[in-house]
Every structure is written in structure tokens, then in C-alpha cells.
Design a protein around this motif. Sequence first.
Motif, PDB file in Angstrom:
ATOM      1  N   ALA A 193       0.855  -1.192   0.000  1.00 37.93           N
ATOM      2  CA  ALA A 193       0.000   0.000   0.000  1.00 37.93           C
ATOM      3  C   ALA A 193       0.886   1.235   0.000  1.00 37.93           C
ATOM      4  CB  ALA A 193      -0.914  -0.016   1.220  1.00 37.93           C
ATOM      5  N   TRP A 216     -14.292   0.679   5.626  1.00 35.91           N
ATOM      6  CA  TRP A 216     -13.111   0.677   4.752  1.00 35.91           C
ATOM      7  C   TRP A 216     -13.444   0.284   3.312  1.00 35.91           C
ATOM      8  CZ3 TRP A 216      -9.732   3.160   7.581  1.00 35.91           C
ATOM      9  CH2 TRP A 216      -8.465   3.419   7.040  1.00 35.91           C
ATOM     10  N   LYS A 217     -14.670  -0.187   3.077  1.00 38.53           N
ATOM     11  CA  LYS A 217     -15.100  -0.485   1.698  1.00 38.53           C
ATOM     12  C   LYS A 217     -15.049   0.771   0.840  1.00 38.53           C
ATOM     13  CE  LYS A 217     -19.155  -2.082   2.769  1.00 38.53           C
ATOM     14  NZ  LYS A 217     -20.538  -2.658   2.634  1.00 38.53           N
ATOM     15  N   PRO A 220      -9.936   4.247  -0.653  1.00 41.29           N
ATOM     16  CA  PRO A 220      -9.114   3.829  -1.803  1.00 41.29           C
ATOM     17  C   PRO A 220      -8.279   2.590  -1.510  1.00 41.29           C
ATOM     18  CG  PRO A 220      -9.036   6.213  -1.544  1.00 41.29           C
ATOM     19  CD  PRO A 220      -9.774   5.691  -0.356  1.00 41.29           C
ATOM     20  N   LYS A 221      -8.103   1.746  -2.524  1.00 39.47           N
ATOM     21  CA  LYS A 221      -7.464   0.447  -2.355  1.00 39.47           C
ATOM     22  C   LYS A 221      -6.007   0.527  -1.921  1.00 39.47           C
ATOM     23  CE  LYS A 221     -11.142  -1.834  -3.592  1.00 39.47           C
ATOM     24  NZ  LYS A 221     -11.927  -2.548  -2.559  1.00 39.47           N
ATOM     25  N   ASP A 222      -5.329   1.633  -2.181  1.00 39.35           N
ATOM     26  CA  ASP A 222      -3.915   1.714  -1.801  1.00 39.35           C
ATOM     27  C   ASP A 222      -3.733   2.271  -0.380  1.00 39.35           C
ATOM     28  OD1 ASP A 222      -4.873   4.166  -2.721  1.00 39.35           O
ATOM     29  OD2 ASP A 222      -2.870   4.891  -3.245  1.00 39.35           O
ATOM     30  N   ALA A 224      -4.137   1.062   3.321  1.00 38.15           N
ATOM     31  CA  ALA A 224      -4.315  -0.176   4.071  1.00 38.15           C
ATOM     32  C   ALA A 224      -4.833   0.075   5.484  1.00 38.15           C
ATOM     33  CB  ALA A 224      -2.997  -0.936   4.147  1.00 38.15           C
ATOM     34  N   LYS A 245     -14.428  -8.569  -0.408  1.00 38.56           N
ATOM     35  CA  LYS A 245     -13.184  -8.521  -1.212  1.00 38.56           C
ATOM     36  C   LYS A 245     -12.313  -7.318  -0.832  1.00 38.56           C
ATOM     37  CE  LYS A 245     -15.121 -10.989  -5.196  1.00 38.56           C
ATOM     38  NZ  LYS A 245     -16.361 -11.389  -4.520  1.00 38.56           N
ATOM     39  N   LEU A 246     -12.112  -7.160   0.456  1.00 33.79           N
ATOM     40  CA  LEU A 246     -11.340  -6.025   0.976  1.00 33.79           C
ATOM     41  C   LEU A 246      -9.850  -6.383   0.997  1.00 33.79           C
ATOM     42  CD1 LEU A 246     -13.682  -4.956   3.933  1.00 33.79           C
ATOM     43  CD2 LEU A 246     -13.483  -3.908   1.674  1.00 33.79           C
ATOM     44  N   THR A 247      -9.208  -6.166  -0.097  1.00 42.12           N
ATOM     45  CA  THR A 247      -7.784  -6.508  -0.197  1.00 42.12           C
ATOM     46  C   THR A 247      -6.895  -5.557   0.599  1.00 42.12           C
ATOM     47  OG1 THR A 247      -7.620  -5.179  -2.227  1.00 42.12           O
ATOM     48  CG2 THR A 247      -8.079  -7.552  -2.471  1.00 42.12           C
ATOM     49  N   ASN A 248      -7.462  -4.438   1.050  1.00 40.55           N
ATOM     50  CA  ASN A 248      -6.667  -3.452   1.795  1.00 40.55           C
ATOM     51  C   ASN A 248      -6.948  -3.486   3.306  1.00 40.55           C
ATOM     52  OD1 ASN A 248      -9.255  -2.470   1.518  1.00 40.55           O
ATOM     53  ND2 ASN A 248      -8.634  -0.346   1.139  1.00 40.55           N
TER      54      ASN A 248
END
Length: 362
Positions: A193, A216-217, A220-222, A224, A245-248
Motif C-alpha cells: 500500500a 473501509w469499503k 481507496p485500495k492503496d 491499508a 473482497k477487501l484486499t486493503n
Amino acid sequence: MKILIVFNHPAPYKVALFNGLSAKHDVHVIFERFKASNRNQSFYNESNYKFTLHKIKGVSLGDENHLSFGVVRHLKKHKYDLIIMNGYSTLTEMLALRYLKRKKIPYAFYINGGFANEKECKLKKKIKTYFISGAEAYFSPAKKANEYLTYYGAPADRIYNYPYSTVYEKDVLEVKTPTATKVLYWKEKGIEATNFTICITSFIKRKNNEALIKAWKEIPKDYALILVGEGYEEPMYREIIANEKLTNVLLLPFAPKHLVFEYLSHSDNAVYISNYDIYGHVINEALAHGLNVLTNTKMVAAIDLIRDGQNGLIAYPEDDLVSRILLLLATDFFNEAIATAKENTIEESVRVHLDILEKICE
């Protein structure tokens, strides 16, 4: 001065405080139990006692409760210039306070925080008032906690405030960690991130982490979010993270203090939106590492330490959480956070405690 302190368990920051007081006074301590069952064993990392420890026999009940006549027996055999009772929440403390009141032995009452519950039944308030009122002096960590004491019968002019801290002066960051260093640090741990928000917490309902993860949805994805802790809600958190699908959003296991401070020094922000905390040391620990802190009015430390928009942000009940998080991510409170933390170190706490002891024992 010969002082007896009765406290539930040897929390490392309490041990540090008692050690500091021992440099000037003859400090004696009774710990009712040597571990709270809801604490990870690595929490108890301080065993260098510079005070006189007295052990008592008793039965540990639940997370922190304890039943013993040991404190009463000790008081019958020993005399002190000052007795400090840290709370009334265990059966052992109740028995000791009842003995002190019946024998008209002066004592000081010490709290770690608290909110007055104006909706509780009259009987419960009467019981609390009995145990809280009647002390010669009161130690309180915040003006908000003073309201708790006065609600249950403590005279306002007998309350003394102290900084409540878990950080030494050496722990307070002097220079901000470069962004590139933070990115590399977390990348080596499998977290990629450009900005890092941390939450040192317990995975339980009271900490309100579910709301934070769901918010946190919209982030922004970057950016964390890293939650560090353990508890029964962990499977639910992982399910939310997977379903959304919260990759962060990432979970890390409970960490000892030195590793927690390492995480903090490599983060940018900290968010704590607990449903209830009688204090909240995590806020000052985040400030000590220069983080941008977002918290709420359900934590005493937030009310005491955070000046909204100046050294951090507060999410009020009517606020939209996502909007407050986005504002946090766009701010930099490093200098103001560090300045606040420097006023709230263990060394400063010891100094203030020593001043209070002089005043109440004149």
C-alpha cells in the motif's frame, strides 16, 4: 513515606509507575492476582520490581475479579502513612474498602478512568456511591473521569489529575519515518500500500471493529487498514473481508509492546472507535509515534488528549464515519501529536504523582 498500593494485576505501566514512586518513597504493593485471564501472557513483560511486593492468597474469578481476605489481614498487621485503593470492582477490593471505612482508616481512592452511568438503577448507584465516596483524596487520569467520581459522591476539591501513560520519554518519536521506509517495511510483511492505518485492538464487540472494517469499503485500495489483536470476533472479521473482497484490510495477531511500537512507527494513521473504554492507552501510544488519530467520545483518553482538528480528529455520534476517515487520511498532525505525547509520558506521570503525594500528605 510508607505507602501501600492495592491493585488488581501487574500491568507493566503500573509497575513502571510504582517503580518511579519507589525512588522517593517506601512503596509496598499488593497485586490481587498476577494475570487477568483476558490478557495475553506476553502483556506482562515487566518483572523488575523496585517496590516491596506482598502476596496474598485468594481465588481468581472471571477475567479480573478476585476474592480474598488477604488485604484485610495485611492491614490488620501493618501500618502505613498512606493507603491507596485502586478501584472497588473486585470482591477483594470491596472487602478492603469496607474494613477501612468501618475502622475509620484514612485512604486514597485511585481510578484508571470511567464514565458515569446515569441510566443505572438506584440500588446500583447506591452501592457504587458507598464504595467510591469517603476517601481522603482521589487520583483521576482525566477531567472526564472526574465527573464519574463526583457522580458517585467524591468531593470535587479532593480530586487530583495525573497523566496516565504507557510510554516512556524514549518511546516518543522525534523524526517522522520516511514514506519509502514504511512502504518497504509493510511490503516485507506481505502488505502492499502507499498509506497505512493501524488499530491495536481486541477482536471483541466492545471495540466496534466491525463498523471500522465495513467503512473501509469506501476507502481507496492503496490505503491499508491493519488491525492487530486477538478475540472471538476474528472469524467474523475474516468473513466480512472475504465477502467484501477487501484486499486493503488485514489482520495481524496479538503483538508484544516492542512490536506494537514498531508497527506504530511505520504507520501513518490510527483509528479507534470503541463503543466504550474507561480510558484508552492506545490513543497516547499512537500520538507518541506521530500518527494522525481518529477516535470518538466513547473513550476517556480521546476527550482528554485529542483536540479535534488540532492534534487529531474526533468522530462525534452525528458524524459520517467514512467522511471522517477520508479527512484523516488527508491530514498531517505529526508535530501536534508528538507535542501532546511529550506531556503524557511515564516520567511525567511519576513527577505529577509525587507532587500529588506531597499535597495530600502535608
